[in-house]
Write an enzyme that holds these catalytic residues in place. Structure first.
Site, mmCIF file in Angstrom:
data_model
loop_
_atom_site.group_PDB
_atom_site.id
_atom_site.type_symbol
_atom_site.label_atom_id
_atom_site.label_comp_id
_atom_site.label_asym_id
_atom_site.label_seq_id
_atom_site.Cartn_x
_atom_site.Cartn_y
_atom_site.Cartn_z
ATOM 1 N N HIS A 43 0.854 -1.188 0.000
ATOM 2 C CA HIS A 43 0.000 0.000 0.000
ATOM 3 C C HIS A 43 0.888 1.236 0.000
ATOM 4 C CE1 HIS A 43 -3.589 2.249 2.105
ATOM 5 N NE2 HIS A 43 -3.150 2.883 1.021
ATOM 6 N N GLU A 70 -1.979 -1.321 -3.572
ATOM 7 C CA GLU A 70 -3.115 -0.660 -2.937
ATOM 8 C C GLU A 70 -2.861 0.838 -2.945
ATOM 9 O OE1 GLU A 70 -4.442 -4.181 0.170
ATOM 10 O OE2 GLU A 70 -3.275 -2.485 0.933
ATOM 11 N N HIS A 191 -8.325 -8.260 5.098
ATOM 12 C CA HIS A 191 -8.237 -7.313 6.213
ATOM 13 C C HIS A 191 -8.541 -8.022 7.533
ATOM 14 C CE1 HIS A 191 -7.383 -3.213 7.407
ATOM 15 N NE2 HIS A 191 -8.279 -3.358 8.364
#
EC number: 2.6.99.2
Length: 240
Positions: A43, A70, A191
């Site tokens: 990310h 991400e 997640h």
């Protein structure tokens, strides 16, 4: 077989805590791949709190499996993705004050913006996914925005405090996954997944890939990164 994308953000978190050049996320990614990771996720946040631009560049040169970047829809990061051309981009919501991504994108509320971003990234050959909560209206909006893939946010499931809440959240995810599949979307999830809760998600028939980071890196501190990746792969395979 459900694929495992290993998120290496927290290798970079450990490095940034001291402002040094170790541990190297690229080295960690290579170890994860050797241990069976099907992809590497990272990310690139707007605040660059962990992964840095050069990490992405270095990884893209060396990876032998797909990269899943991400990212928020900030213009500078969109341009960076267009330059780097990872195989996959997952668009996520972002708040500077959050410790981690707290929920899914409100695709229904920003469909026009996301449709343009999806088109831009697709134009340079990037497969786009949208990180969303398990809700039909968000799935419909993701389809309308032109995203071929969704990633279902499993955080509420992971944080469930009671068996009833756990089962309720699992059903939400399973129902959403089936609905998205019926629309022709590829369904990923992630997640908060750990060795203790991953199998129920991996057992959902239409799940294509699970993206898992914090728990694997945390286990890696105790048992070694390669063993932590192998352990997660074994659990996922056992759920099929």
């Amino acid at each position: 077989m459900v694929r495992l994308g290993v998120n290496i953000d927290h290798i970079a978190t450990l490095r940034q805590a001291r402002g040094v050049d170790y541990p190297d996320p690229v080295e960690a990614a290579m170890m994860a791949i050797e241990a069976g990771a099907d992809g590497i996720t990272l990310h690139l946040r707007e605040d660059r709190r962990h992964i840095q631009d050069d990490d992405v560049r270095n990884l893209k040169r060396k990876l032998t499996v797909p990269m899943n970047l991400e990212m928020a829809t900030a213009e500078d990061i969109i341009q960076f993705a267009e330059e780097i051309k990872p195989e996959h981009c997952c668009l996520v919501p972002e708040k500077r004050e959050e410790l981690t991504t707290e929920g899914g994108l409100d695709v229904a509320g920003q469909q026009n913006t996301l449709k343009k971003v999806c088109a831009r990234l697709a134009k340079v050959g990037i497969e786009v996914s949208l990180f969303i909560d398990p809700e039909e209206k968000q799935i419909d909006a993701a389809k309308a925005a032109g995203a071929p893939v969704i990633e279902i946010h499993t955080g509420h499931y992971a944080n469930a405090k009671t068996d009833h809440e756990h089962n309720q959240q699992l059903k939400r995810i399973a129902d959403a996954a089936a609905y998205a599949d019926s629309l022709g979307l590829t369904v990923n999830a992630g997640h908060g997944l750990t060795i203790h809760n991953v199998q129920s998600i991996a057992a959902i028939p239409v799940i294509n890939e699970l993206n898992i980071g914090h728990s694997i890196i945390s286990r890696g501190v105790l048992i070694g990164l390669a063993e932590a990746v192998k352990e997660m792969k074994t659990l996922i395979a056992g759920a099929q």
